[in-house]
Design a protein around this motif. Structure first.
Motif, PDB file in Angstrom:
ATOM      1  N   TYR A 180       3.982   1.903  10.573  1.00  0.00           N
ATOM      2  CA  TYR A 180       3.656   1.573   9.175  1.00  0.00           C
ATOM      3  C   TYR A 180       2.464   0.637   9.050  1.00  0.00           C
ATOM      4  O   TYR A 180       1.799   0.604   8.016  1.00  0.00           O
ATOM      5  N   ALA A 181       2.185  -0.153  10.113  1.00  0.00           N
ATOM      6  CA  ALA A 181       1.078  -1.107  10.001  1.00  0.00           C
ATOM      7  C   ALA A 181      -0.143  -0.652  10.809  1.00  0.00           C
ATOM      8  O   ALA A 181      -1.005  -1.466  11.145  1.00  0.00           O
ATOM      9  N   SER A 182      -0.214   0.645  11.092  1.00  0.00           N
ATOM     10  CA  SER A 182      -1.393   1.133  11.838  1.00  0.00           C
ATOM     11  C   SER A 182      -2.588   1.121  10.885  1.00  0.00           C
ATOM     12  O   SER A 182      -2.419   1.247   9.660  1.00  0.00           O
ATOM     13  N   PRO A 183      -3.804   1.012  11.436  1.00  0.00           N
ATOM     14  CA  PRO A 183      -4.995   0.967  10.556  1.00  0.00           C
ATOM     15  C   PRO A 183      -5.054   2.169   9.625  1.00  0.00           C
ATOM     16  O   PRO A 183      -5.400   2.032   8.451  1.00  0.00           O
ATOM     17  N   GLU A 184      -4.675   3.339  10.119  1.00  0.00           N
ATOM     18  CA  GLU A 184      -4.744   4.561   9.304  1.00  0.00           C
ATOM     19  C   GLU A 184      -3.851   4.434   8.050  1.00  0.00           C
ATOM     20  O   GLU A 184      -4.268   4.744   6.932  1.00  0.00           O
TER      21      GLU A 184
END
Ligand SMILES: Cc1cc2nc3c(=O)[nH]c(=O)nc-3n(C[C@H](O)[C@H](O)[C@H](O)COP(=O)(O)OP(=O)(O)OC[C@H]3O[C@@H](n4cnc5c(N)ncnc54)[C@H](O)[C@@H]3O)c2cc1C
Length: 396
Positions: free
Chosen positions: A330-334
């Protein structure tokens, strides 16, 4: 050191709502706030006395926000305490240019509710207390952050915490924003707002109205029974002088300044607020994300500020749910970029619209005044377009 999926700094209306929305996805959440709101009410919700004086901070909660708050089980408690529905919205400058929006145009029973901010916040805190995967850390203040590619180390005045995502929901003067070195674009409006709680001669009304006088609005927000909240926008010097007047003198000034339809009033309480526009240059920087007023403070002219914050929360929950469902972090850059893209355009549209209205009405005379009154006159007769504008303002 304790570790969380998301640490939210700021348990105001937006931060507390975000905590509940993200906890519903199964994430482990911590909420930090410098103050613990309404300890008595959090312990004993039934101790609320409906006769107690109204708080000055009142927000117009849109239908779209109401749906989110219902889903998160915040709304019913607010209704049980105290809230006032409004079904119509009137705007005018000259008598002929009166435009009225009605909930029937969009097949609804109401356009929104007037709610005291502290009650909405307290109801969200009661729900947070009941969730096993939310920890509330209050009172505590944010002191420092250290960011890494996959986590943030947060120093509070009560100790250290580690999280995978730090969410700043700490209002217009966000410390998270400052520590993350996220710049803002904005300015101070040459206007302040005075909020005045009054008792009105007329009983509870179902309309909220705004009358533009010499380029500045005077607004009426209905509350239960014979109560109402008035908003007087003017130059900061004028508001500073007005707010210092004894209630009886202020009463006379209001009766002179506000339109006749206000009728007789008694002033109970008042306070003033400077108005500023702030827009964070980024909502996301590494593992730091901003929502609510920390990301965008808007002119309160059309009562959209907290409603935009609730739209942030809804978008955040949906984006994270889709990411988790498709096996992404959920906190990936994408994922975070996807959230920012979605919200920035919508927030910018609303902020710009408010600025156009502010600037359009600031011009007290001349062709601009004629044009805007023709605009309002036309708006009253626009049919489908008018309904679409209303639905957008209601967050539908
Ligand atoms: C005069 C006026 C009228 C308005 N009317 C309306 C309206 O009718 N409708 C509407 O939608 N909006 C309205 N607004 C806007 C609305 O009030 C804001 O958009 C809303 O309060 C923002 O909520 P928030 O949770 O983002 O921030 P805030 O309400 O500012 O909450 C921030 C929280 O963070 C905490 N905090 C701050 N710093 C720290 C720190 N360093 N460490 C720990 N905790 C911290 C604070 O204690 C607070 O609880 C109005 C605003 C004004 C000024």
């Amino acid at each position: 050191m304790e570790k969380f999926d998301c640490l939210i700094v700021g348990g105001g209306m937006v931060g507390a709502t975000a905590a509940l929305a993200l906890a519903d996805l199964g994430l482990k959440i911590a909420v930090v706030d410098a103050h613990r709101p309404n300890p008595e009410l959090l312990e004993h919700p039934q101790s609320f006395d409906p006769e107690q004086p109204y708080n000055l901070r009142i927000s117009a909660i849109s239908l779209g926000s109401e749906q989110l708050l219902q889903r998160l089980q915040i709304w019913q408690q607010v209704l049980d305490w105290r809230a006032c529905p409004y079904r119509r919205l009137g705007v005018w400058e000259l008598g002929l240019s009166y435009a009225e929006f009605n909930c029937r145009q969009i097949d609804q029973t109401h356009l929104g509710y007037m709610v005291e901010n502290h009650l909405l916040q307290a109801s969200a805190w009661i729900q947070m207390q009941a969730r096993k995967n939310i920890s509330m850390i209050a009172p505590a203040r944010l002191k420092a952050i250290e960011t890494f590619s996959d986590r943030v180390l947060v120093t509070l005045d009560t100790g250290q915490i580690q999280c995978e995502l730090l969410i700043g929901a700490d209002g217009g003067n966000s410390k998270v924003r400052e520590l993350a070195q996220i710049g803002v674009t904005g300015w101070d409006y040459q206007q302040s707002a005075m909020l005045v709680n009054v008792i009105t001669e007329q009983g509870q009304q179902d309309i909220t109205w705004q009358h533009f006088i010499n380029g500045a609005p005077a607004a009426f927000l209905p509350l239960q029974g014979n109560h109402a909240s008035l908003v007087w926008y003017d130059k900061p010097g004028v508001i500073n002088e007005l707010v210092k007047l004894p209630n009886e003198q202020l009463q006379q000034r209001i009766i002179k300044h506000f339109p006749k339809r206000l009728g007789g009033i008694e002033v109970l309480d008042k306070a003033s607020f400077p108005l500023a526009r702030r827009h964070a240059n980024q909502y996301v920087k590494g593992r730091v994300l901003l929502i609510g007023d920390a990301a965008h403070s808007i002119n309160p002219l059309a009562g959209q500020g907290v409603n935009l914050g609730f739209k942030d929360v809804k978008a955040l929950q949906e984006t994270f749910a889709m990411a988790i469902g498709s096996g992404k972090h959920y906190a990936s850059p994408e994922v975070l970029t996807q959230y920012e893209k979605q919200r920035r355009n919508d927030n910018l549209l609303m902020m710009t619209t408010m600025d156009l209205i502010y600037r359009g009405f600031k011009q007290p005379t001349g062709p601009v005044k004629l044009l805007r009154n023709l605009g309002l006159f036309g708006a009253q007769r626009l049919g489908v377009v008018k309904d679409k504008v209303l639905a957008y303002a209601c967050g539908l």
